[in-house]
Motif scaffolding. Structure first.
Motif, PDB file in Angstrom:
ATOM      1  N   GLY A  79       0.810  -1.210   0.000  1.00  0.00           N
ATOM      2  CA  GLY A  79       0.000   0.000   0.000  1.00  0.00           C
ATOM      3  C   GLY A  79       0.836   1.249   0.000  1.00  0.00           C
ATOM      4  O   GLY A  79       2.034   1.239  -0.300  1.00  0.00           O
ATOM      5  N   ARG A  80       0.173   2.342   0.343  1.00  0.00           N
ATOM      6  CA  ARG A  80       0.815   3.647   0.403  1.00  0.00           C
ATOM      7  C   ARG A  80       0.521   4.254   1.770  1.00  0.00           C
ATOM      8  O   ARG A  80      -0.621   4.219   2.239  1.00  0.00           O
ATOM      9  CB  ARG A  80       0.288   4.557  -0.697  1.00  0.00           C
ATOM     10  N   LEU A  81       1.552   4.802   2.401  1.00  0.00           N
ATOM     11  CA  LEU A  81       1.388   5.396   3.716  1.00  0.00           C
ATOM     12  C   LEU A  81       1.934   6.814   3.744  1.00  0.00           C
ATOM     13  O   LEU A  81       2.729   7.211   2.899  1.00  0.00           O
ATOM     14  CB  LEU A  81       2.064   4.535   4.799  1.00  0.00           C
ATOM     15  N   GLU A  82       1.492   7.552   4.760  1.00  0.00           N
ATOM     16  CA  GLU A  82       2.028   8.879   5.051  1.00  0.00           C
ATOM     17  C   GLU A  82       2.658   8.847   6.433  1.00  0.00           C
ATOM     18  O   GLU A  82       2.077   8.318   7.378  1.00  0.00           O
ATOM     19  CB  GLU A  82       0.914   9.932   5.015  1.00  0.00           C
ATOM     20  N   VAL A  83       3.845   9.395   6.547  1.00  0.00           N
ATOM     21  CA  VAL A  83       4.553   9.413   7.824  1.00  0.00           C
ATOM     22  C   VAL A  83       3.887  10.428   8.748  1.00  0.00           C
ATOM     23  O   VAL A  83       3.743  11.603   8.402  1.00  0.00           O
ATOM     24  CB  VAL A  83       6.041   9.779   7.631  1.00  0.00           C
ATOM     25  N   THR A  84       3.464   9.972   9.927  1.00  0.00           N
ATOM     26  CA  THR A  84       2.866  10.863  10.915  1.00  0.00           C
ATOM     27  C   THR A  84       3.779  11.094  12.114  1.00  0.00           C
ATOM     28  O   THR A  84       3.720  12.136  12.760  1.00  0.00           O
ATOM     29  CB  THR A  84       1.526  10.300  11.408  1.00  0.00           C
ATOM     30  N   ASP A  85       4.627  10.120  12.423  1.00  0.00           N
ATOM     31  CA  ASP A  85       5.566  10.224  13.547  1.00  0.00           C
ATOM     32  C   ASP A  85       6.849   9.512  13.131  1.00  0.00           C
ATOM     33  O   ASP A  85       6.946   8.287  13.232  1.00  0.00           O
ATOM     34  CB  ASP A  85       4.960   9.570  14.791  1.00  0.00           C
ATOM     35  N   PRO A  86       7.855  10.254  12.658  1.00  0.00           N
ATOM     36  CA  PRO A  86       9.074   9.614  12.157  1.00  0.00           C
ATOM     37  C   PRO A  86       9.766   8.708  13.177  1.00  0.00           C
ATOM     38  O   PRO A  86      10.255   7.638  12.815  1.00  0.00           O
ATOM     39  CB  PRO A  86       9.965  10.805  11.772  1.00  0.00           C
ATOM     40  N   ASP A  87       9.808   9.122  14.440  1.00  0.00           N
ATOM     41  CA  ASP A  87      10.465   8.287  15.453  1.00  0.00           C
ATOM     42  C   ASP A  87       9.725   6.967  15.636  1.00  0.00           C
ATOM     43  O   ASP A  87      10.353   5.899  15.735  1.00  0.00           O
ATOM     44  CB  ASP A  87      10.538   9.029  16.787  1.00  0.00           C
ATOM     45  N   ALA A  88       8.406   7.026  15.689  1.00  0.00           N
ATOM     46  CA  ALA A  88       7.625   5.803  15.851  1.00  0.00           C
ATOM     47  C   ALA A  88       7.768   4.898  14.629  1.00  0.00           C
ATOM     48  O   ALA A  88       7.863   3.670  14.757  1.00  0.00           O
ATOM     49  CB  ALA A  88       6.152   6.141  16.089  1.00  0.00           C
ATOM     50  N   LEU A  89       7.810   5.488  13.436  1.00  0.00           N
ATOM     51  CA  LEU A  89       7.961   4.687  12.227  1.00  0.00           C
ATOM     52  C   LEU A  89       9.347   4.050  12.176  1.00  0.00           C
ATOM     53  O   LEU A  89       9.484   2.888  11.759  1.00  0.00           O
ATOM     54  CB  LEU A  89       7.718   5.539  10.983  1.00  0.00           C
TER      55      LEU A  89
END
Length: 229
Positions: free
Chosen positions: A195-205
């Motif tokens: 799929g396709r995602l958008e980064v909302t929290d770089p540290d968590a990702l």
């Protein structure tokens, strides 16, 4: 951190044995390190995933704190004369992740929940087998994992209740094996999400990409990788 890709020669008997047993593949992956990192609840771990892209190619992906040596896999399940593997420094890419970026992603996971048949019975870990529940499993974890699945424009949704997101769930399979000295076999249900995602929290990702998502990480589940959207 390192990201490694190794092409598997599915014509070889050793490759077919590894692909048929997540326990054997797990052992082979751990054997890629002179000193396998000790399990640490707070530290990154060794993650792996097998991608079967139709008849084109079969690849093993590994994310690890140390650089692996896959010589034994080349000899057992690759091309001994010409086979190679690719290992990349993963840290620079992870450090560049920025809130608001969009990426294509692939994740093989073990979507499960706890359930009981009767009120007086203890809860039991049960696999999600329906498509809607498998999608919901990922959606419930996206915020904590540091991303948001991108939604489709309304005019592109073929089935409104199942086609809301830029997400494809496929390649469902049962991984069946015996664990330790157990008499009964263990079954792990694995599915692949593209799929396709958008980064909302770089540290968590970053933590998701290096620690994995969900259960059964030792058996080829939990590894998410990103690519250009």
């Amino acid at each position: 951190m390192y990201l490694t890709r190794f092409r598997i020669n599915i014509a070889r008997i050793g490759a077919r044995r590894l692909l048929s047993s997540p326990q054997m593949m797990h052992a082979a992956v751990l054997s890629s390190f002179a000193e396998a990192p000790k399990p640490d609840a707070d530290g990154p771990r060794i993650l792996w995933r097998v991608d079967r892209d139709g008849a084109a190619a079969t690849y093993l992906y590994i994310v690890s704190p140390a650089r692996p040596d896959l010589t034994h896999l080349v000899e057992q399940a690759g091309w001994p004369e010409t086979g190679r593997w690719e290992t990349f420094e993963y840290g620079p890419f992870l450090n560049r992740l920025t809130k608001g970026e969009q990426w294509a992603f692939r994740l093989t996971a073990n979507p499960v929940h706890t359930a009981r048949r009767k009120n007086d019975e203890p809860t039991k870990i049960t696999a999600h087998v329906g498509l809607r529940h498998q999608i919901d499993w990922l959606l419930k974890r996206q915020e904590h994992a540091g991303f948001r699945i991108v939604e489709k424009a309304p005019e592109r949704r073929l089935i409104p209740e199942l086609d809301r997101y830029e997400l494809l769930v496929h390649n469902r399979r049962n991984l069946v094996f015996r664990k330790g000295g157990q008499k009964d076999p263990v079954t792990v249900v694995a599915v692949t999400y593209d799929g396709r995602l958008e980064v909302t929290d770089p540290d968590a990702l970053r933590r998701t990409l290096t620690h994995g998502l969900g259960r059964a990480k030792a058996y080829g589940c939990g590894l998410m990788t990103l690519g250009k959207a």
